[in-house]
Design a protein around this motif. Sequence first.
Motif, short mmCIF file in Angstrom:
data_model
loop_
_atom_site.label_atom_id
_atom_site.label_comp_id
_atom_site.label_asym_id
_atom_site.label_seq_id
_atom_site.Cartn_x
_atom_site.Cartn_y
_atom_site.Cartn_z
N ASP A 1 -2.42 -7.77 4.55
CA ASP A 1 -3.56 -7.33 3.85
C ASP A 1 -4.23 -8.85 3.33
OD1 ASP A 1 -3.09 -4.63 3.80
OD2 ASP A 1 -1.87 -4.72 2.17
N ALA A 2 -3.26 -9.66 2.89
CA ALA A 2 -3.84 -10.97 2.44
C ALA A 2 -4.55 -11.98 3.37
CB ALA A 2 -2.56 -11.72 1.94
N ALA A 3 -4.02 -11.89 4.66
CA ALA A 3 -4.69 -12.60 5.67
C ALA A 3 -6.00 -11.99 6.01
CB ALA A 3 -3.85 -12.32 7.26
N TRP A 4 -6.26 -10.73 5.95
CA TRP A 4 -7.42 -9.95 6.03
C TRP A 4 -8.48 -10.34 5.11
CZ3 TRP A 4 -9.63 -7.72 10.42
CH2 TRP A 4 -10.95 -7.33 10.07
N GLU A 5 -8.01 -10.44 3.97
CA GLU A 5 -8.90 -10.58 2.71
C GLU A 5 -9.19 -11.91 2.67
OE1 GLU A 5 -9.55 -8.80 -0.19
OE2 GLU A 5 -8.83 -6.84 0.60
N LEU B 1 -6.36 7.06 -5.02
CA LEU B 1 -5.36 7.59 -4.08
C LEU B 1 -4.69 6.19 -3.61
CD1 LEU B 1 -7.40 10.43 -2.31
CD2 LEU B 1 -5.24 10.42 -3.34
N GLY B 2 -5.32 5.16 -3.43
CA GLY B 2 -4.78 3.72 -2.90
C GLY B 2 -5.10 3.15 -1.54
N PHE B 3 -6.18 3.75 -1.27
CA PHE B 3 -6.96 3.12 0.01
C PHE B 3 -7.28 1.75 -0.15
CE2 PHE B 3 -8.05 6.49 3.22
CZ PHE B 3 -7.45 7.61 2.49
N LEU B 4 -7.18 0.96 0.94
CA LEU B 4 -7.40 -0.62 0.95
C LEU B 4 -8.76 -0.77 1.35
CD1 LEU B 4 -4.15 -2.20 1.75
CD2 LEU B 4 -5.01 -1.66 -0.78
N VAL B 5 -9.57 -1.51 0.79
CA VAL B 5 -11.14 -1.77 1.37
C VAL B 5 -10.97 -2.98 2.61
CG1 VAL B 5 -13.19 -2.59 0.82
CG2 VAL B 5 -12.12 -1.11 -0.87
N SER B 6 -11.62 -2.42 3.61
CA SER B 6 -11.40 -3.48 4.63
C SER B 6 -12.82 -4.25 5.05
CB SER B 6 -11.02 -2.56 6.11
OG SER B 6 -9.87 -2.05 6.02
N ASP B 7 -13.74 -3.63 4.90
CA ASP B 7 -15.07 -4.23 4.73
C ASP B 7 -16.09 -3.45 3.88
OD1 ASP B 7 -14.92 -6.51 6.80
OD2 ASP B 7 -14.47 -5.07 8.31
N VAL B 8 -17.21 -4.22 3.70
CA VAL B 8 -18.13 -3.33 2.74
C VAL B 8 -19.48 -3.56 3.43
CG1 VAL B 8 -19.11 -3.14 0.51
CG2 VAL B 8 -16.78 -3.48 0.57
N ILE B 9 -20.32 -2.66 3.56
CA ILE B 9 -21.75 -2.90 4.10
C ILE B 9 -22.61 -2.99 2.92
CG2 ILE B 9 -23.37 -1.88 5.32
CD1 ILE B 9 -21.25 0.09 6.57
N MET C 1 0.81 -1.14 0.03
CA MET C 1 0.01 0.13 -0.15
C MET C 1 0.86 1.14 -0.07
SD MET C 1 -3.03 1.15 2.75
CE MET C 1 -2.10 0.66 4.24
N PRO C 2 0.92 2.11 -0.97
CA PRO C 2 1.60 3.40 -1.02
C PRO C 2 1.11 4.39 -0.02
CG PRO C 2 0.06 3.33 -2.76
CD PRO C 2 -0.20 2.03 -2.14
N LEU C 3 0.12 4.47 0.35
CA LEU C 3 -0.25 5.52 1.69
C LEU C 3 0.29 4.73 2.93
CD1 LEU C 3 -3.72 6.51 0.35
CD2 LEU C 3 -1.53 7.83 0.19
N CYS C 4 0.35 5.37 3.97
CA CYS C 4 0.84 4.86 5.19
C CYS C 4 0.18 5.58 6.16
CB CYS C 4 2.36 4.97 5.48
SG CYS C 4 3.07 6.68 5.29
N ASP C 5 -0.40 6.82 6.17
CA ASP C 5 -0.95 7.35 7.44
C ASP C 5 -1.97 8.39 6.97
OD1 ASP C 5 -0.04 6.44 9.96
OD2 ASP C 5 1.98 6.85 9.29
N LEU C 6 -3.35 8.65 8.01
CA LEU C 6 -3.89 9.85 7.88
C LEU C 6 -3.09 10.70 8.86
CD1 LEU C 6 -6.37 11.59 7.53
CD2 LEU C 6 -7.41 10.25 9.28
#
Length: 313
Positions: A266-270, A166-174, A1-6
């Motif tokens: 990421d892979a483990a979460w996905e 921007l490169g955010f990753l999806v964690s969960d979808v409603i 993931m290129p982004l690392c922080d807010l």
Amino acid sequence: MPLCDLLDLQLSVPDPDGLVAFWEGLGMTRTDHSTLGTAARPSQLRVAEGPYRHVSELRLGCTDEADLAAIGARLDGLGVAWTLSDGVLRCHDPLADHDVVVVVGRAEPLAPPPVRQVNGPGRRERVNRRSTAAVRAEPAPPRRVGHVVFGSTDVAATVAFYRDGLGFLVSDVIDQGIGCFLRCSTDHHNLLVMPAPVPCMNHYAIEMDDVDAIGLAGMGVLAERPDASVYGIGRHVLGANLFWYLLDPAGGMFELFSDMDQITDDAAWEAGERRDDWDPFTIASWEPGPSRPDFFLPADIDDLARARAAMGR
Ligand SMILES: [Fe+2]
């Protein structure tokens, strides 16, 4: 993931001094006239004057210069304009009012809270003395800005901007896309996009040490404004964070949170945890009672819509 922080948020409100004073009262520090920080992070909330309440800038960190170029290329693919100057990439959320700024850099590390000895069944760690949770003189201060939640008139388009651009990753979808939790760090979410009749901020979230820090800070708010509580204390299902939602003096909802899920693989979460079909009504694993309607949509949404229209938005 290129982004690392807010890294931080800029909030625009009609009375910036009132909002700055409010967060100073809850333990944030004023870095300059309009910037609020925490002990480790000098800029977490930047408060600007604006005709109506909204997030006006989101500042993100990425790992290196190559990430900025890659983000620019992806924004080109979406047809979103951007600039890159002196190591700062700037673009504009196509649907909302705010700018998004990406710089090379990480947020300053946080020191963990002091280890508290806890008693429980079969465990007696604290004996012959009171808990610091019971006799603490000052509430533990806020630690950082953790996430922001936007209402969007087109959730899919907004998610595409943050994920594909921007490169955010999806964690969960409603519920197959009604809402989407996205991350730009190890937090389960730094951004949640939900449907709304006009683009708006649903809430911004401040991380606290633990449930006692949430409780003490929230009670401090209620001492000044007894009707400020919107929802909480409880524990969310998606993200697993403890929460208490309250209103700031500008009418914006904020969340005091703690103990959020962290995703480093990421892979483990996905593979094992991500949900794309979560029931939108299963908000919390436990809660004190129904949330107020303004949990889902600001009570002054019509005023916000009129103010946006007056600005030509
Ligand atoms: Fe939240």
